[in-house]
Design a protein around this motif. Sequence first.
Motif, short mmCIF file in Angstrom:
data_model
loop_
_atom_site.label_atom_id
_atom_site.label_comp_id
_atom_site.label_asym_id
_atom_site.label_seq_id
_atom_site.Cartn_x
_atom_site.Cartn_y
_atom_site.Cartn_z
N SER A 1 -7.55 5.37 -4.90
CA SER A 1 -8.62 5.64 -3.95
C SER A 1 -8.35 6.92 -3.18
O SER A 1 -7.21 7.19 -2.79
N SER A 2 -9.41 7.69 -2.95
CA SER A 2 -9.32 8.83 -2.05
C SER A 2 -9.26 8.29 -0.63
O SER A 2 -10.03 7.40 -0.25
N PHE A 3 -8.34 8.82 0.17
CA PHE A 3 -8.14 8.30 1.53
C PHE A 3 -8.25 9.41 2.57
O PHE A 3 -7.58 9.38 3.59
N GLY A 4 -9.09 10.39 2.28
CA GLY A 4 -9.23 11.54 3.17
C GLY A 4 -8.84 12.80 2.42
O GLY A 4 -8.36 12.74 1.28
N PRO A 5 -9.02 13.97 3.03
CA PRO A 5 -8.68 15.22 2.35
C PRO A 5 -7.24 15.23 1.85
O PRO A 5 -6.29 15.17 2.65
N GLN A 6 -7.09 15.25 0.54
CA GLN A 6 -5.79 15.32 -0.15
C GLN A 6 -4.95 14.06 0.00
O GLN A 6 -3.81 14.03 -0.45
N TRP A 7 -5.48 13.03 0.62
CA TRP A 7 -4.75 11.77 0.75
C TRP A 7 -5.21 10.78 -0.32
O TRP A 7 -6.41 10.66 -0.60
N ILE A 8 -4.27 10.04 -0.90
CA ILE A 8 -4.54 9.09 -1.98
C ILE A 8 -3.91 7.75 -1.61
O ILE A 8 -2.85 7.70 -0.99
N ARG A 9 -4.55 6.67 -2.04
CA ARG A 9 -3.97 5.34 -1.84
C ARG A 9 -3.81 4.62 -3.17
O ARG A 9 -4.74 4.51 -3.96
N PHE A 10 -2.60 4.13 -3.43
CA PHE A 10 -2.31 3.18 -4.51
C PHE A 10 -2.11 1.80 -3.89
O PHE A 10 -1.57 1.68 -2.78
N VAL A 11 -2.52 0.77 -4.60
CA VAL A 11 -2.31 -0.61 -4.17
C VAL A 11 -1.65 -1.38 -5.32
O VAL A 11 -2.18 -1.40 -6.43
N THR A 12 -0.52 -2.00 -5.05
CA THR A 12 0.09 -2.89 -6.03
C THR A 12 -0.39 -4.31 -5.77
O THR A 12 -0.55 -4.73 -4.62
N HIS A 13 -0.63 -5.06 -6.86
CA HIS A 13 -1.19 -6.41 -6.72
C HIS A 13 -0.80 -7.22 -7.96
O HIS A 13 -0.08 -6.73 -8.85
N LEU A 14 -1.28 -8.45 -8.05
CA LEU A 14 -0.78 -9.35 -9.08
C LEU A 14 -1.21 -8.95 -10.49
O LEU A 14 -0.66 -9.48 -11.46
N LEU B 1 0.84 -1.19 0.00
CA LEU B 1 0.00 0.00 0.00
C LEU B 1 0.87 1.24 0.00
O LEU B 1 1.81 1.34 0.79
N VAL B 2 0.53 2.18 -0.88
CA VAL B 2 1.27 3.44 -0.97
C VAL B 2 0.27 4.56 -0.72
O VAL B 2 -0.61 4.82 -1.54
N ILE B 3 0.40 5.22 0.42
CA ILE B 3 -0.50 6.30 0.80
C ILE B 3 0.28 7.60 0.83
O ILE B 3 1.36 7.67 1.42
N PHE B 4 -0.27 8.61 0.17
CA PHE B 4 0.46 9.89 0.07
C PHE B 4 -0.52 11.05 0.09
O PHE B 4 -1.72 10.90 -0.17
N ARG B 5 0.03 12.23 0.45
CA ARG B 5 -0.78 13.45 0.55
C ARG B 5 -0.35 14.45 -0.51
O ARG B 5 0.85 14.73 -0.67
#
Length: 327
Positions: free
Chosen positions: A292-305, A266-270
């Motif tokens: 995915s939006s993860f809160g105000p100005q926060w984003i989530r990337f997910v690496t997977h197969l 999981l890569v979460i950044f603002r």
Amino acid sequence: MLAAMSAAPVGDDVYEEDPTVRRLEEVAAARFGLEAGLFCPSGTMTNQIAIKAHTEPLSEVICEQTAHVYLWEVGGIAFHSGASVALLAGNRGRLTAAQVEAAIRPENIHYPTTRLVCLENTHNRGGGSCYSWDDMAAISEVAKRHGLARHLDGARVFNALVATGQRSQDYGQLFDSISVCLSKGLGAPVGSVLLGSADFIKKTKRIRKVMGGGMRQAGYIAAAGLYALENNVDRLADDHRRAARLAEVLRQQPYVAEVLNPETNLVIFRLHDSLPAADFLAGLEQQGIKASSFGPQWIRFVTHLDVDDAGLSRVEEALLAAVPAAV
């Protein structure tokens, strides 16, 4: 995986006659040093079944304030179990034994009765953070000393195992129940398995039934879970490697204010306020990239197969292209 699903022998799982479901439950339980398993459609269901089985109305569950069982399961603890929740502020979702012990209620008619400690490993809101073995063991010891049940939301537990080198077989020493998700990094289309003692799983079958989780020829989807357990665990290291690479690229972008260090996939950044998150996500969407939006100005990337190195390069190109829009 599709071939394994098509070839699976099946029966009626409500009557415990599906051999593929039985095998999945047995394999998963043995892998974590526990006696039995219960195959369910989702991790939310396995978590909520476990919580209800461990508690009763007027009791209390201890968990981290951003735990999935509390934050993203629609208030299920209150709805299904009639229990309250003691929310603790952890370090990227991780609690300490001292925090747990301090949250245990003394005997008092005005208080709910503390019954259960829930941990999440890896922790979603913590950016895929992992518990150390010593920290989990210390929390488990506190819970046992106070007569509390111990549940693990292991939605991404295999990511934690691959990242830390811990042994899945040892987890049964620490937890009374474990929810293992098959449809995250392992790549199955659906399903989670709840693990515990034989008596505990016998109790949970009735709860699964009342929640509508009984399935008939479920072996077709259980076969996907078996294939995932047998073939897709070690490759999680590739997802972790790609997440680390993605985080490094994000740190170099002028519109990124902060990146949580990815321990797993999981890569979460603002984002800086100069680039609204909605605009950033819309720009990615136009290029066929989902985040995915993860809160105000926060984003989530997910690496997977389904994200290979070529796909990761395409994401990096999109991130570089976002610079002109941000400045």
